[in-house]
Design an enzyme around this catalytic site. Structure first.
Site, PDB file in Angstrom:
ATOM      1  N   LYS A 163      78.741  11.530 -31.498  1.00 61.15           N
ATOM      2  CA  LYS A 163      79.232  12.823 -31.011  1.00 61.15           C
ATOM      3  C   LYS A 163      78.830  13.949 -31.948  1.00 61.15           C
ATOM      4  O   LYS A 163      78.514  15.047 -31.492  1.00 61.15           O
ATOM      5  CB  LYS A 163      80.758  12.798 -30.853  1.00 61.15           C
ATOM      6  CG  LYS A 163      81.203  12.040 -29.609  1.00 61.15           C
ATOM      7  CD  LYS A 163      82.668  12.273 -29.325  1.00 61.15           C
ATOM      8  CE  LYS A 163      83.155  11.449 -28.159  1.00 61.15           C
ATOM      9  NZ  LYS A 163      84.615  11.381 -28.081  1.00 61.15           N
TER      10      LYS A 163
ATOM     11  N   LYS B 112      76.259   2.998 -22.223  1.00 57.95           N
ATOM     12  CA  LYS B 112      77.471   2.768 -21.424  1.00 57.95           C
ATOM     13  C   LYS B 112      77.655   3.888 -20.389  1.00 57.95           C
ATOM     14  O   LYS B 112      77.216   5.023 -20.610  1.00 57.95           O
ATOM     15  CB  LYS B 112      78.699   2.625 -22.322  1.00 57.95           C
ATOM     16  CG  LYS B 112      79.203   3.912 -22.894  1.00 57.95           C
ATOM     17  CD  LYS B 112      80.618   3.796 -23.463  1.00 57.95           C
ATOM     18  CE  LYS B 112      81.033   5.167 -23.969  1.00 57.95           C
ATOM     19  NZ  LYS B 112      82.292   5.300 -24.575  1.00 57.95           N
TER      20      LYS B 112
ATOM     21  N   LYS C 163      81.645   9.530 -18.781  1.00 54.72           N
ATOM     22  CA  LYS C 163      81.901  10.770 -18.051  1.00 54.72           C
ATOM     23  C   LYS C 163      81.281  11.975 -18.752  1.00 54.72           C
ATOM     24  O   LYS C 163      81.181  13.043 -18.177  1.00 54.72           O
ATOM     25  CB  LYS C 163      83.410  10.957 -17.840  1.00 54.72           C
ATOM     26  CG  LYS C 163      84.242  10.938 -19.108  1.00 54.72           C
ATOM     27  CD  LYS C 163      85.740  10.754 -18.826  1.00 54.72           C
ATOM     28  CE  LYS C 163      86.482  10.421 -20.108  1.00 54.72           C
ATOM     29  NZ  LYS C 163      87.683   9.662 -19.963  1.00 54.72           N
TER      30      LYS C 163
HETATM   31  P1  TYM Z   1      88.265   6.832 -23.324  1.00 54.25           P
HETATM   32  O1  TYM Z   1      89.133   7.899 -22.746  1.00 54.25           O
HETATM   33  O2  TYM Z   1      86.876   7.167 -23.700  1.00 54.25           O
HETATM   34  O3  TYM Z   1      88.208   5.597 -22.339  1.00 54.25           O
HETATM   35  C1  TYM Z   1      89.385   5.034 -21.812  1.00 54.25           C
HETATM   36  C2  TYM Z   1      89.229   3.538 -21.704  1.00 54.25           C
HETATM   37  O4  TYM Z   1      88.110   3.199 -20.869  1.00 54.25           O
HETATM   38  C3  TYM Z   1      87.266   2.288 -21.554  1.00 54.25           C
HETATM   39  N1  TYM Z   1      85.877   2.567 -21.155  1.00 54.25           N
HETATM   40  C4  TYM Z   1      85.036   1.657 -20.658  1.00 54.25           C
HETATM   41  N2  TYM Z   1      85.186   0.343 -20.402  1.00 54.25           N
HETATM   42  C5  TYM Z   1      84.121  -0.319 -19.878  1.00 54.25           C
HETATM   43  N3  TYM Z   1      82.926   0.283 -19.601  1.00 54.25           N
HETATM   44  C6  TYM Z   1      82.740   1.600 -19.848  1.00 54.25           C
HETATM   45  N4  TYM Z   1      81.584   2.191 -19.578  1.00 54.25           N
HETATM   46  C7  TYM Z   1      83.828   2.346 -20.400  1.00 54.25           C
HETATM   47  N5  TYM Z   1      83.973   3.644 -20.752  1.00 54.25           N
HETATM   48  C8  TYM Z   1      85.239   3.754 -21.228  1.00 54.25           C
HETATM   49  C9  TYM Z   1      87.474   2.574 -23.028  1.00 54.25           C
HETATM   50  O5  TYM Z   1      87.119   1.473 -23.827  1.00 54.25           O
HETATM   51  C10 TYM Z   1      88.964   2.852 -23.055  1.00 54.25           C
HETATM   52  O6  TYM Z   1      89.692   1.650 -23.117  1.00 54.25           O
HETATM   53  N6  TYM Z   1      89.669   6.372 -28.065  1.00 54.25           N
HETATM   54  C11 TYM Z   1      90.068   6.055 -26.704  1.00 54.25           C
HETATM   55  C12 TYM Z   1      91.380   6.691 -26.285  1.00 54.25           C
HETATM   56  C13 TYM Z   1      92.529   6.330 -27.168  1.00 54.25           C
HETATM   57  C14 TYM Z   1      93.164   5.065 -27.254  1.00 54.25           C
HETATM   58  C15 TYM Z   1      94.225   5.216 -28.185  1.00 54.25           C
HETATM   59  C16 TYM Z   1      92.920   3.838 -26.639  1.00 54.25           C
HETATM   60  C17 TYM Z   1      93.195   7.169 -28.008  1.00 54.25           C
HETATM   61  N7  TYM Z   1      94.221   6.495 -28.612  1.00 54.25           N
HETATM   62  C18 TYM Z   1      95.040   4.153 -28.510  1.00 54.25           C
HETATM   63  C19 TYM Z   1      93.767   2.778 -26.972  1.00 54.25           C
HETATM   64  C20 TYM Z   1      94.803   2.930 -27.895  1.00 54.25           C
HETATM   65  C21 TYM Z   1      88.985   6.573 -25.788  1.00 54.25           C
HETATM   66  O7  TYM Z   1      88.184   7.387 -26.135  1.00 54.25           O
HETATM   67  O8  TYM Z   1      89.031   6.134 -24.541  1.00 54.25           O
END
Ligand code: TYM
Length: 329
Positions: free
Chosen positions: A113, A194, A197
């Site tokens: 990022k 991957k 969005k």
């Molecule tokens: P975020 O918002 O990017 O994504 C949310 C969840 O979706 C999963 N994910 C995917 N899984 C499979 N294939 C993909 N292409 C894909 N893109 C996204 C992510 O692994 C995630 O589980 N850092 C986290 C948010 C967060 C969080 C937390 C998660 C903040 N605090 C505490 C768990 C526990 C994130 O950016 O997710």
């Protein structure tokens, strides 16, 4: 025996993708009976990249409605918005003071990022300590996420262990929980990356809230290869990804799917994948429309969720303050 605790979160930084759904969201509701679950909408994380305030408000309520449409039941699970529970930011600050700068600079998501941004803000660097705070605040045993969160989970475990050894046993050291199939759904246009969005190419991802026609079009446009045989192999990453999507939404194994398409072309395979996705997302799309317009209900859910989360968070934070040497309030 007491139920174990699950914590997970999703950023309201745009509309959710099929990757978010398969890798995380759809697994959340299945855990509700066996575990004590907390599901958070992590708006404090979303602001580590620039957000339009109006859009952020809309996206936050969209994610809440998607949580509910995906079957998370507020009677069983705690659903809340991160910024409503100030203990997250407070614990995040404390954890920053025991996290080496070098470790944060080495996180791959930070590196990715920050390379794409002209001016890197401190919030982006500190993102993982806030994520650790989210999880440790509730003494979570397991964290259901996609494979891309593995490094953040490892850091969370490190921070918990460091705190425990410096100040005595305080935090549960959490385990990562990834789905067997679909832990990393890839881009439809560049299947080496991957599905995300934040991609500028709209054809590279399917949004949960895309129309059925858009969904079909995007899958038909998905990049394949010149081999012409439906195989589950790294040499055919586009086809492999479509098989993974098919498999995770139907429960059929990749081997079964490969057999089903023996001697058949990509055209027929892609149309079937499109139907599987359309059928798979139809229930959540329909429920979302019903729930999203019920502002009063959404408000009730996030208010009650914040109250429950805040009660639990205060308990942990009090312990942390005591161990670190703060005067009790
Ligand atoms: P975020 O918002 O990017 O994504 C949310 C969840 O979706 C999963 N994910 C995917 N899984 C499979 N294939 C993909 N292409 C894909 N893109 C996204 C992510 O692994 C995630 O589980 N850092 C986290 C948010 C967060 C969080 C937390 C998660 C903040 N605090 C505490 C768990 C526990 C994130 O950016 O997710």
């Amino acid at each position: 025996m007491d139920k174990k605790t699950i914590f997970s979160g999703i950023q309201p930084s745009g509309s959710l993708t099929l990757g978010n759904y398969i890798g995380a969201l759809r697994n959340f509701s299945e855990l509700q009976d066996e575990y004590n679950c907390l599901y958070c909408i992590v708006d404090l994380h979303a602001i580590t990249v620039a957000q339009e305030p109006k859009e952020l408000r809309k996206n936050t309520l969209d994610v809440l409605a998607l949580y509910l449409a995906a079957g998370i039941d507020p009677e069983k699970s705690t659903i809340f918005i991160q910024s409503h529970v100030p203990q997250h930011a407070e614990l995040g600050w404390c954890l920053n003071t025991i996290t080496p700068l070098g470790q944060l600079q080495r996180m791959t998501q930070f590196k990715d990022k920050s390379q794409r941004t002209k001016e890197v803000d401190a919030g982006l660097l500190n993102y993982p300590t806030l994520m650790a705070a989210d999880i440790l605040l509730y003494q979570a045993d397991s964290v259901p996420v996609g494979a891309d969160q593995k490094q953040h989970l490892e850091l969370t475990r490190d921070i918990a262990q460091r705190f425990n050894s410096r100040y005595s046993d305080t935090f549960t050291v959490p385990e990562i929980m990834t789905p067997k199939v679909g832990a990393k759904i890839m881009s439809l246009q560049e299947p080496q990356y991957k599905m995300s969005k934040s991609s500028s190419d709209k054809d590279s991802y399917i949004l949960i809230l895309d129309s059925e026609d858009e969904t079909r079009k995007k899958i038909k446009k998905a990049v394949t290869d010149s081999v012409g045989v439906v195989n589950f192999t790294d040499e055919q990453p586009g086809i492999k990804n479509l098989i993974t999507i098919y498999s995770s939404l139907t429960g059929k194994t990749p081997e079964d799917i490969v057999k089903m398409y023996e001697g058949k072309g990509y055209g027929e395979f892609k149309s079937d994948v499109a139907e599987v996705v359309v059928e798979g997302l139809r229930p959540i799309r329909t429920k979302f429309e019903e729930i999203r317009n019920d502002k009063e209900y959404l408000e009730k859910v996030y208010r009650e969720g914040a109250q429950k989360a805040s009660f639990l968070g205060t308990k942990t934070l009090r312990k942390v303050h005591k161990k670190m040497g703060f005067i009790p309030r």
